[in-house]
Motif scaffolding. Structure first.
Motif, short mmCIF file in Angstrom:
data_model
loop_
_atom_site.label_atom_id
_atom_site.label_comp_id
_atom_site.label_asym_id
_atom_site.label_seq_id
_atom_site.Cartn_x
_atom_site.Cartn_y
_atom_site.Cartn_z
N GLY A 78 34.38 37.21 39.65
CA GLY A 78 35.62 37.52 38.94
C GLY A 78 36.84 37.41 39.82
N LEU A 79 36.74 37.92 41.04
CA LEU A 79 37.87 37.84 41.95
C LEU A 79 38.19 36.39 42.31
N LEU A 80 37.15 35.58 42.49
CA LEU A 80 37.37 34.17 42.78
C LEU A 80 37.99 33.45 41.57
N GLU A 81 37.48 33.73 40.37
CA GLU A 81 38.01 33.04 39.19
C GLU A 81 39.41 33.51 38.83
N VAL A 82 39.60 34.82 38.73
CA VAL A 82 40.91 35.35 38.37
C VAL A 82 41.92 35.02 39.48
N GLY A 83 41.52 35.25 40.72
CA GLY A 83 42.42 34.95 41.83
C GLY A 83 42.76 33.48 41.92
N GLY A 84 41.76 32.63 41.76
CA GLY A 84 42.01 31.18 41.79
C GLY A 84 42.92 30.75 40.66
N TRP A 112 45.04 32.63 39.08
CA TRP A 112 46.37 33.21 39.32
C TRP A 112 47.15 32.36 40.32
N LEU A 113 46.46 31.89 41.37
CA LEU A 113 47.14 31.06 42.37
C LEU A 113 47.62 29.74 41.77
N VAL A 114 46.81 29.11 40.93
CA VAL A 114 47.23 27.89 40.25
C VAL A 114 48.40 28.22 39.31
N TRP A 115 48.30 29.31 38.58
CA TRP A 115 49.38 29.76 37.68
C TRP A 115 50.69 29.91 38.46
N GLN A 116 50.61 30.50 39.64
CA GLN A 116 51.80 30.70 40.44
C GLN A 116 52.48 29.37 40.77
N THR A 117 51.69 28.34 41.05
CA THR A 117 52.25 27.02 41.35
C THR A 117 52.86 26.39 40.11
N VAL A 118 52.12 26.40 39.02
CA VAL A 118 52.55 25.70 37.81
C VAL A 118 53.66 26.45 37.07
N ARG A 119 53.51 27.75 36.92
CA ARG A 119 54.43 28.52 36.09
C ARG A 119 55.54 29.22 36.87
N GLU A 120 55.29 29.53 38.13
CA GLU A 120 56.27 30.28 38.92
C GLU A 120 56.88 29.46 40.06
N ASN A 121 56.58 28.15 40.06
CA ASN A 121 57.15 27.21 41.04
C ASN A 121 56.88 27.59 42.49
N ALA A 147 39.16 28.52 45.58
CA ALA A 147 38.57 29.75 45.03
C ALA A 147 37.79 29.46 43.75
N LEU A 148 38.33 28.60 42.90
CA LEU A 148 37.65 28.28 41.64
C LEU A 148 36.35 27.50 41.89
N ILE A 149 36.33 26.68 42.91
CA ILE A 149 35.09 26.00 43.28
C ILE A 149 34.06 27.04 43.74
N GLY A 150 34.50 27.99 44.56
CA GLY A 150 33.61 29.06 45.00
C GLY A 150 33.07 29.86 43.82
N TYR A 151 33.95 30.13 42.85
CA TYR A 151 33.52 30.84 41.65
C TYR A 151 32.37 30.11 40.96
N GLY A 152 32.40 28.80 40.96
CA GLY A 152 31.35 28.03 40.30
C GLY A 152 29.97 28.25 40.88
N PHE A 153 29.91 28.65 42.14
CA PHE A 153 28.62 28.83 42.80
C PHE A 153 28.11 30.27 42.78
N VAL A 154 28.99 31.24 42.78
CA VAL A 154 28.59 32.64 42.90
C VAL A 154 27.63 33.09 41.79
N PRO A 155 27.87 32.76 40.52
CA PRO A 155 26.92 33.21 39.49
C PRO A 155 25.50 32.67 39.68
N TRP A 167 43.62 42.68 38.17
CA TRP A 167 44.39 41.73 38.98
C TRP A 167 45.85 41.73 38.53
N ALA A 168 46.05 41.65 37.21
CA ALA A 168 47.41 41.61 36.67
C ALA A 168 48.18 42.89 37.04
N ARG A 169 47.49 44.00 37.01
CA ARG A 169 48.11 45.28 37.39
C ARG A 169 48.51 45.26 38.85
#
Length: 140
Positions: A45-51, A53-62, A74-82, A108-110
């Motif tokens: 969850g931390l890898l997926e949400v964090g990953g 969020w980081l992409v969101w920051q680039t795309v939506r928050e410049n 991080a999202l690639i790592g998330y793919g392996f953890v489960p 995470w959002a909090r």
């Protein structure tokens, strides 16, 4: 084994399904496997949400593209953890993970965006997490 590499039912897709069914029906949750599973769900969850969020920051928050690159890693790592879960039921693992994801997304959002979940968010997340724990720990 014959020339085509097929050695009867045990190596066929039907045999694989039977082996998975036998393995999952013999699986028993212990305090150690529950602890490991929860740790893996939180890590995923931390890898997926964090990953995300980081992409969101680039795309939506410049933010800088380093954010997106780190998020992608991080999202690639998330793919392996489960895949490290102690049980072999793919569908059930991912279904249970969904409840952990909901709770971790709000946490995470909090923490990082100052988002304050309202009562409906908290009740819904509690229901989701309770539901997936039933799915996860139900005796089979």
């Amino acid at each position: 084994m014959n020339n085509d590499g097929f050695d009867g039912l045990e190596n066929s897709p039907a045999g694989d399904a039977a082996n998975v069914q036998n393995a999952s029906s013999s699986f028993v949750w212990t305090s150690q496997t529950i602890t490991l599973s929860v740790i893996l769900f939180v890590a995923a969850g931390l890898l997926e949400v964090g990953g995300g969020w980081l992409v969101w920051q680039t795309v939506r928050e410049n933010k800088n593209w380093i954010y997106a690159g780190t998020g992608i890693i991080a999202l690639i790592g998330y793919g392996f953890v489960p895949c490290l879960q102690p049980t072999s039921d793919f569908g059930r693992v991912y279904a249970v993970y969904g409840g952990f994801f909901i709770v971790l997304a709000f946490a995470w959002a909090r923490q990082f965006d100052g988002y304050l979940p309202d009562l409906g968010d908290l009740i819904g997340a509690g229901i989701a997490l309770s539901g997936v724990l039933v799915i996860m720990l139900w005796p089979r």
